[in-house]
Write an enzyme that holds these catalytic residues in place. Structure first.
Site, PDB file in Angstrom:
ATOM      1  N   ARG A 162      49.931  38.276  40.417  1.00  0.00           N
ATOM      2  CA  ARG A 162      50.406  39.667  40.383  1.00  0.00           C
ATOM      3  C   ARG A 162      51.869  39.598  40.009  1.00  0.00           C
ATOM      4  O   ARG A 162      52.640  38.860  40.627  1.00  0.00           O
ATOM      5  CB  ARG A 162      50.219  40.304  41.766  1.00  0.00           C
ATOM      6  CG  ARG A 162      50.993  41.606  41.997  1.00  0.00           C
ATOM      7  CD  ARG A 162      50.304  42.777  41.338  1.00  0.00           C
ATOM      8  NE  ARG A 162      50.853  44.046  41.729  1.00  0.00           N
ATOM      9  CZ  ARG A 162      51.844  44.680  41.097  1.00  0.00           C
ATOM     10  NH1 ARG A 162      52.446  44.146  40.073  1.00  0.00           N
ATOM     11  NH2 ARG A 162      52.230  45.860  41.490  1.00  0.00           N
ATOM     12  N   GLU A 186      47.606  51.199  33.968  1.00  0.00           N
ATOM     13  CA  GLU A 186      46.244  50.674  34.001  1.00  0.00           C
ATOM     14  C   GLU A 186      45.620  50.820  32.618  1.00  0.00           C
ATOM     15  O   GLU A 186      45.961  51.747  31.869  1.00  0.00           O
ATOM     16  CB  GLU A 186      45.416  51.448  35.033  1.00  0.00           C
ATOM     17  CG  GLU A 186      45.946  51.369  36.449  1.00  0.00           C
ATOM     18  CD  GLU A 186      45.808  49.995  37.065  1.00  0.00           C
ATOM     19  OE1 GLU A 186      44.847  49.271  36.720  1.00  0.00           O
ATOM     20  OE2 GLU A 186      46.660  49.636  37.896  1.00  0.00           O
ATOM     21  N   ARG A 221      46.280  37.020  45.724  1.00  0.00           N
ATOM     22  CA  ARG A 221      46.982  36.759  44.467  1.00  0.00           C
ATOM     23  C   ARG A 221      48.376  36.209  44.744  1.00  0.00           C
ATOM     24  O   ARG A 221      49.035  36.625  45.695  1.00  0.00           O
ATOM     25  CB  ARG A 221      47.117  38.040  43.640  1.00  0.00           C
ATOM     26  CG  ARG A 221      45.798  38.687  43.284  1.00  0.00           C
ATOM     27  CD  ARG A 221      45.981  39.998  42.563  1.00  0.00           C
ATOM     28  NE  ARG A 221      46.658  40.977  43.428  1.00  0.00           N
ATOM     29  CZ  ARG A 221      46.807  42.261  43.130  1.00  0.00           C
ATOM     30  NH1 ARG A 221      46.357  42.738  41.986  1.00  0.00           N
ATOM     31  NH2 ARG A 221      47.425  43.072  43.963  1.00  0.00           N
TER      32      ARG A 221
END
Length: 117
Positions: A4, A12, A47
């Protein structure tokens, strides 16, 4: 390993051109370059949360500078906040990326809206 990108939030892919452009540019910045991760933490999804450098260039900051991501104000603590905020202001001033395309909905608001639908 899933990473991340810390201190930024990009549109997005479901947000249209801005999400598509951000994804394509990220792939381009990462291709054919030696990568360095500067991890800060592991998030609740497992992540690695990190600044990513490709060929010595800060990819996270570069995406903001290009107007393909926003400085994620809630999560700037481990980064050079001024550099990220300045890069975002420059992108807005020169109407680059999301500022050119007229995105009205920030990625964090888009995700929140999607969860409520």
């Amino acid at each position: 390993m899933t990473v991340r990108l810390v201190c930024i939030d990009a549109p997005e892919t479901a947000q249209g051109q801005s999400g598509t452009e951000a994804t394509q540019m990220l792939k381009q910045l990462l291709s054919n370059a030696s990568l360095e991760l500067r991890p800060q933490t592991i998030d609740k999804y497992g992540r690695t949360v990190a600044e990513v450098y490709a060929g010595g260039r800060n990819v996270n900051l570069e995406l903001v500078r290009m107007g393909l991501a926003y400085a994620y104000r809630d999560y700037l603590g481990g980064c050079d906040a001024n550099a990220y905020l300045d890069a975002e202001a420059q992108a807005e001033r020169y109407r680059q990326g999301v500022w050119r395309w007229g995105n009205k909905l920030k990625p964090w608001d888009f995700r929140k809206q999607q969860r409520s639908n």
